[in-house]
Design a protein around this motif. Structure first.
Motif, mmCIF file in Angstrom:
data_model
loop_
_atom_site.group_PDB
_atom_site.id
_atom_site.type_symbol
_atom_site.label_atom_id
_atom_site.label_comp_id
_atom_site.label_asym_id
_atom_site.label_seq_id
_atom_site.Cartn_x
_atom_site.Cartn_y
_atom_site.Cartn_z
ATOM 1 N N ASP A 179 -1.529 1.966 2.939
ATOM 2 C CA ASP A 179 -1.276 0.609 2.375
ATOM 3 C C ASP A 179 -0.152 -0.038 2.437
ATOM 4 N N HIS B 226 -4.492 3.900 -8.484
ATOM 5 C CA HIS B 226 -3.629 3.145 -7.402
ATOM 6 C C HIS B 226 -3.148 1.693 -7.949
ATOM 7 N N HIS C 265 -0.202 -1.731 -7.869
ATOM 8 C CA HIS C 265 0.639 -2.522 -7.235
ATOM 9 C C HIS C 265 1.503 -3.164 -7.946
ATOM 10 N N ASN D 247 3.187 -2.015 -3.482
ATOM 11 C CA ASN D 247 2.616 -0.745 -4.181
ATOM 12 C C ASN D 247 3.724 -0.353 -4.947
HETATM 13 ZN ZN ZN Z 1 -3.303 -1.078 -2.509
#
Ligand code: ZN
Length: 292
Positions: free
Chosen positions: A11, A201, A203, A243
């Motif tokens: 990512d 997950h 950001h 991220n």
């Molecule tokens: Zn991501």
């Protein structure tokens, strides 16, 4: 203890304009392992003409040291899963999407189609005796459809648990969630899929990455994704932060995350140079300005 999934090789790189050669990708993975990462998303088996940042996936995996860490290869469909199975990745990661519009734009699947594809990929992996798990993208919100209904995400999580996913991932793909929302949804999903572990997950688009990670952990998440340097971005918010940075998470969690903070900061500075990137994480900023 909290488990880290280091996502900078996938990512982190996928949304950066600079395309790194295979040598540099392998060096990044080795540096992350040296800094303490034990589970990493290393590649994505997507079409290199569509996502040139992820070209050379097979070559990257072939050059990794078996057993040094658990390597995850991301896939968006069965074709990608067949490619992944030809390599030595330890785990296949699949991405479902909670919103139809985002799903069509990201992988040409409605939300329901992405769930059906996940079932196929999970069962294919099981028949090949390979570990596999799925993550629900846009779990808190979508740039086109706005906030994602919690009930929708909980229903998808239950369906994925039933389909044999080894964990359930929840992704704040565009970095829109607030800590209270992360805590509420993580708790509901954790209850719905117990005893499966829940992974989150995040950001840092709105600077909520660390706060959201702590909120997810409070609600029972045991695994958090992060990327060295806070690399990556948001495909729908040009110039946005990427991220959650691994070094920021490591600082927040202290001894609860077994990593080498200095090695993470060094690697973040090195990676920023490789990517000619001028956005830096809070920890890198503090370090380079004299570490006050
Ligand atoms: Zn991501």
């Amino acid at each position: 203890m909290i488990e880290l999934v280091e996502v900078s090789p996938r990512d982190g790189l996928q949304n950066e304009p600079t395309i790194l050669p295979v040598d540099t990708k392998v060096a990044l993975i080795e540096r992350a392992i040296a800094a303490g990462a034990r589970r990493l998303e290393v590649v994505s088996f997507v079409r290199p003409d569509a996502v040139p940042q992820m070209a050379g996936a097979e070559e990257v995996v072939a050059r990794l040291r078996p057993g040094a860490a658990r390597y995850i290869g991301l896939v968006l469909n069965k074709r990608g899963a067949l490619r992944a199975l030809e390599t030595n990745v330890d785990e296949i990661g699949f991405v479902c999407i909670a919103s139809d519009t985002f799903g069509m734009r990201n992988q040409r699947q409605t939300s329901e189609q992405s769930l059906a594809e996940a079932r196929d990929v999970l069962s294919l992996a099981r028949s090949e005796k390979r570990d596999a798990q799925a993550m629900i993208a846009a779990a808190w919100g979508c740039p086109f459809e706005g906030p994602t209904p919690q009930d929708r995400v909980v229903a998808m999580a239950s369906a994925l648990a039933e389909a044999g996913s080894l964990e359930i991932g929840l992704a704040d793909t565009i970095g829109i969630a607030r800590p209270s929302e992360v805590e509420a949804l993580t708790r509901r999903v954790k209850e719905a899929v117990a005893p499966l572990p829940v992974r989150v997950h995040l950001h840092d688009t709105r600077g909520m990455g660390v706060a959201n990670a702590l909120a997810a952990i409070r609600a029972g998440a045991s695994t958090i994704d992060a990327a060295i340097g806070g690399t990556g971005g948001c495909p729908f918010a040009p110039g946005a932060a990427g991220n959650l940075a691994t070094e920021d998470l490591a600082y927040a969690l202290g001894a609860d995350l077994e990593v080498d903070l200095d090695a993470l900061i060094d690697t973040a500075i090195w990676l920023n140079g490789e990517l000619s990137r001028d956005r830096v994480s809070a920890l890198v900023r503090a370090h380079t300005s004299g570490g006050c």
